[in-house]
Design a protein around this motif. Structure first.
Motif, mmCIF file in Angstrom:
data_model
loop_
_atom_site.group_PDB
_atom_site.id
_atom_site.type_symbol
_atom_site.label_atom_id
_atom_site.label_comp_id
_atom_site.label_asym_id
_atom_site.label_seq_id
_atom_site.Cartn_x
_atom_site.Cartn_y
_atom_site.Cartn_z
ATOM 1 N N PRO A 44 0.799 -1.128 0.069
ATOM 2 C CA PRO A 44 -0.019 0.021 -0.010
ATOM 3 C C PRO A 44 0.883 1.430 0.103
ATOM 4 C CG PRO A 44 0.009 -0.898 2.086
ATOM 5 C CD PRO A 44 0.814 -2.158 1.392
ATOM 6 N N LEU A 45 2.168 1.187 0.307
ATOM 7 C CA LEU A 45 3.102 2.110 0.106
ATOM 8 C C LEU A 45 4.344 1.886 0.026
ATOM 9 C CD1 LEU A 45 4.572 2.212 3.338
ATOM 10 C CD2 LEU A 45 2.272 2.969 3.859
ATOM 11 N N ALA A 46 5.280 2.865 -0.275
ATOM 12 C CA ALA A 46 6.741 2.356 -0.433
ATOM 13 C C ALA A 46 7.473 2.583 0.843
ATOM 14 C CB ALA A 46 7.402 3.399 -1.217
ATOM 15 N N GLY A 47 8.260 1.544 0.970
ATOM 16 C CA GLY A 47 9.032 1.170 2.311
ATOM 17 C C GLY A 47 9.504 -0.136 2.287
ATOM 18 N N ARG A 48 10.119 -0.563 3.576
ATOM 19 C CA ARG A 48 10.846 -1.566 3.801
ATOM 20 C C ARG A 48 9.791 -2.578 4.411
ATOM 21 N NH1 ARG A 48 16.276 -1.431 7.332
ATOM 22 N NH2 ARG A 48 16.707 -0.084 5.485
ATOM 23 N N ILE A 49 9.905 -3.934 3.724
ATOM 24 C CA ILE A 49 8.774 -4.983 4.244
ATOM 25 C C ILE A 49 9.366 -5.683 5.249
ATOM 26 C CG2 ILE A 49 9.571 -6.600 2.128
ATOM 27 C CD1 ILE A 49 6.650 -7.406 2.022
ATOM 28 N N THR A 50 8.572 -6.148 6.122
ATOM 29 C CA THR A 50 8.717 -6.978 7.220
ATOM 30 C C THR A 50 8.014 -8.189 7.069
ATOM 31 O OG1 THR A 50 9.347 -5.083 8.636
ATOM 32 C CG2 THR A 50 9.104 -7.359 9.776
ATOM 33 N N MET A 51 8.368 -9.228 6.956
ATOM 34 C CA MET A 51 7.642 -10.514 6.727
ATOM 35 C C MET A 51 8.276 -11.883 7.509
ATOM 36 S SD MET A 51 6.977 -12.225 3.065
ATOM 37 C CE MET A 51 6.517 -10.696 2.432
ATOM 38 N N PRO A 52 7.421 -12.612 8.188
ATOM 39 C CA PRO A 52 7.877 -13.639 8.880
ATOM 40 C C PRO A 52 8.263 -14.683 7.844
ATOM 41 C CG PRO A 52 5.359 -13.556 9.468
ATOM 42 C CD PRO A 52 6.167 -12.416 8.449
ATOM 43 N N ASP A 53 8.617 -15.811 8.186
ATOM 44 C CA ASP A 53 9.229 -16.868 7.404
ATOM 45 C C ASP A 53 7.951 -17.650 7.136
ATOM 46 O OD1 ASP A 53 10.222 -18.738 5.870
ATOM 47 O OD2 ASP A 53 11.490 -19.996 7.455
ATOM 48 N N LEU A 54 7.365 -17.585 5.836
ATOM 49 C CA LEU A 54 6.072 -18.132 5.519
ATOM 50 C C LEU A 54 6.222 -19.352 4.540
ATOM 51 C CD1 LEU A 54 4.012 -15.073 4.713
ATOM 52 C CD2 LEU A 54 3.997 -16.206 6.850
ATOM 53 N N ALA A 55 5.765 -20.540 4.841
ATOM 54 C CA ALA A 55 5.955 -21.851 4.078
ATOM 55 C C ALA A 55 4.882 -21.802 3.070
ATOM 56 C CB ALA A 55 5.830 -22.965 4.938
ATOM 57 N N PHE A 56 5.199 -22.126 1.698
ATOM 58 C CA PHE A 56 4.674 -22.359 0.521
ATOM 59 C C PHE A 56 3.423 -23.169 0.919
ATOM 60 C CE2 PHE A 56 8.366 -20.801 -1.281
ATOM 61 C CZ PHE A 56 7.994 -19.641 -2.243
ATOM 62 N N GLY A 57 2.007 -23.019 0.496
ATOM 63 C CA GLY A 57 1.188 -23.781 0.785
ATOM 64 C C GLY A 57 0.421 -23.705 2.258
ATOM 65 N N ALA A 58 1.071 -22.689 2.981
ATOM 66 C CA ALA A 58 0.623 -22.558 4.414
ATOM 67 C C ALA A 58 -0.882 -22.006 4.277
ATOM 68 C CB ALA A 58 1.319 -21.656 5.078
ATOM 69 N N LEU A 279 -1.373 -19.967 1.148
ATOM 70 C CA LEU A 279 -0.042 -19.058 0.510
ATOM 71 C C LEU A 279 0.453 -19.728 -0.693
ATOM 72 C CD1 LEU A 279 2.011 -16.647 0.632
ATOM 73 C CD2 LEU A 279 3.234 -18.199 2.278
ATOM 74 N N TRP A 280 0.449 -19.026 -2.088
ATOM 75 C CA TRP A 280 0.727 -19.679 -3.119
ATOM 76 C C TRP A 280 2.136 -19.426 -3.615
ATOM 77 C CZ3 TRP A 280 -1.571 -23.580 -5.500
ATOM 78 C CH2 TRP A 280 -1.352 -23.847 -6.909
ATOM 79 N N GLU A 281 2.277 -17.973 -3.634
ATOM 80 C CA GLU A 281 3.714 -17.474 -3.972
ATOM 81 C C GLU A 281 3.978 -16.292 -3.060
ATOM 82 O OE1 GLU A 281 5.430 -16.151 -8.407
ATOM 83 O OE2 GLU A 281 3.261 -16.402 -8.072
ATOM 84 N N VAL A 282 5.355 -16.094 -2.900
ATOM 85 C CA VAL A 282 6.072 -14.907 -2.348
ATOM 86 C C VAL A 282 6.843 -14.100 -3.354
ATOM 87 C CG1 VAL A 282 7.469 -14.391 -0.289
ATOM 88 C CG2 VAL A 282 5.972 -16.193 0.051
ATOM 89 N N LEU A 283 6.430 -12.892 -3.452
ATOM 90 C CA LEU A 283 7.094 -12.202 -4.479
ATOM 91 C C LEU A 283 8.245 -11.090 -4.044
ATOM 92 C CD1 LEU A 283 4.045 -11.520 -6.642
ATOM 93 C CD2 LEU A 283 5.622 -13.245 -6.878
ATOM 94 N N ALA A 284 8.156 -11.055 -2.701
ATOM 95 C CA ALA A 284 9.088 -9.925 -2.250
ATOM 96 C C ALA A 284 9.587 -10.604 -0.712
ATOM 97 C CB ALA A 284 8.629 -8.513 -1.880
#
Length: 406
Positions: A44-58, A279-284
């Motif tokens: 939604p805005l420009a900046g640094r992303i913070t994301m936990p370790d997400l498993a594909f298919g979760a 969760l299908w795909e992680v792009l960042a």
């Protein structure tokens, strides 16, 4: 006997041929795939992303926060200006409170002084009134005596008084003579003068008890009382100004709160799942700098699964939207009721852009059909069996009743 066996064998051959032809010639798809729509979460805005370790298919739930974006360079100038203005308004409010406190203390001090003056003035008038009444009583007592006269008056005083009146009567009008004090010449005149003095003092003490001091013939309100009135007027004005300043402080506080919320929205924004699915795909990745509107995550919408199939041209031309169909999942033998939802035709590659499973080359060479299968959510394959294969049948077949028994 031989003829009977011949007829039975011929009948079995005809039935077998009918079953084989009916099974093969019935309207069915070449292949079918359980599919679902993909949804993309964008920054939604420009900046640094913070994301936990997400498993594909979760598995994800709708509304669950999956990541957040923080902008450390958000503009805070407007917020700082509002905070400074708010603090200035608070300082002015506190100053008014201090001035009001000092004014109230001065008013209390002056009120004490004015009360003391009032009590002293009243006592003074009471003393004068008491003596005036005593003199009047003495004169009235002497007047009750038949031989009472003013023996203390000398004849010279009478003659001087007559001469003074004569000079006043014969003096020119343009140059009046100086007034001569009227001295009582008999007892009646002295009594009348005493009564007048008693009346004046009684009126003075009545006025003094009402806060108006007329003992000397004019309103000699003390300085403390006049100053108290001025301070009371000033205090009323300060109270009105203080109420206005309180409203200004409240308005600025509300504006600061709104601006702080706006800055927080511009400084940090969560990425929450908008569907329930996987969760299908992680792009960042975590810690990556992203731009506003950049794709970050793709989710599989498991609440709206469908089956995509390809059919021959002859079968396709006989289908209509809303027609009933059957979907048989490979490997389990489960058969589900289905409904034709979309007829996309040949070469329908563009409609798969937002679907999880893309079609193969052979699929695109045939005619695309999409059917809805509500029973898949309650099947043994699970709540989201995307990727499972099978076949879709659009016409009845000879072995359908036998399949139903199985």
């Amino acid at each position: 006997m031989r003829l009977t066996r011949l007829f039975i064998g011929l009948a079995l051959i005809l039935v077998s041929v009918w079953v084989i032809v009916g099974e093969q010639m019935g309207g069915a798809s070449a292949n079918a795939m359980v599919n679902a729509r993909l949804t993309t979460l964008r920054a939604p805005l420009a900046g640094r992303i913070t994301m936990p370790d997400l498993a594909f298919g979760a598995t994800v739930r709708e509304g669950e926060e999956l990541a957040s974006v923080v902008d450390f360079s958000v503009d805070r100038i407007r917020l700082d200006d509002l905070v400074l203005e708010w603090q200035h308004a608070q300082g002015e409010r506190d100053r008014l409170i201090d001035v009001m406190t000092e004014t109230r203390q001065m008013m209390e001090s002056l009120s004490v002084r004015a009360a003391r003056f009032e009590r002293g003035k009243i006592r003074q008038v009471e003393v004068r009134l008491r003596h005036a009444r005593a003199r009047l009583a003495m004169l009235e007592e002497r007047a009750a005596t038949p031989s009472a006269r003013l023996a203390s008056l000398e004849p010279e005083i009478l003659l001087d008084g007559m001469a003074s009146r004569l000079r006043r009567d014969t003096a020119p009008v343009a140059a009046p003579a100086a007034p001569v004090p009227q001295t009582p010449v008999d007892l009646a005149l002295a009594i009348e003068l005493a009564r007048e003095q008693v009346g004046v003092l009684e009126a003075a003490i009545a006025s003094a008890r009402d806060g108006v001091f007329l003992a000397d013939g004019y309103n000699d309100s003390p300085y403390a009382g006049q100053r108290l009135y001025e301070l009371q007027t000033r205090y009323d004005a300060l109270e009105a100004e203080h109420r206005g300043q309180l409203r200004a402080v409240r308005d600025l506080a509300a504006r600061v709160t709104q601006e702080r919320l706006s800055v927080n929205r511009r400084a940090e924004a969560p990425l929450a799942a908008n569907v329930s699915g996987q969760l299908w795909e992680v792009l960042a990745g975590d810690g990556e700098q992203v731009e506003r509107g950049q794709d970050v995550l793709r989710l599989l919408d498991c609440d709206h699964v469908l089956v995509t199939a390809s059919v021959s041209e002859s079968v396709y031309n006989g289908l209509r939207q809303g027609d009933a169909a059957k979907f048989r999942m490979s490997g389990s033998g489960e058969v589900f009721d289905a409904t034709v939802e979309r007829l996309a035709g040949a070469g329908a590659a563009t409609i798969y852009r937002n679907l999880a499973v893309a079609p193969g080359q052979k699929h695109l060479e045939r005619y695309d059909v999409a059917v809805s299968v509500p029973g898949l959510a309650r099947s043994e394959a699970g709540a989201c069996p995307v990727g499972r294969t099978g076949r879709v049948f659009f016409e009845g077949r000879p072995l359908d009743r036998l399949r139903g028994l199985l």
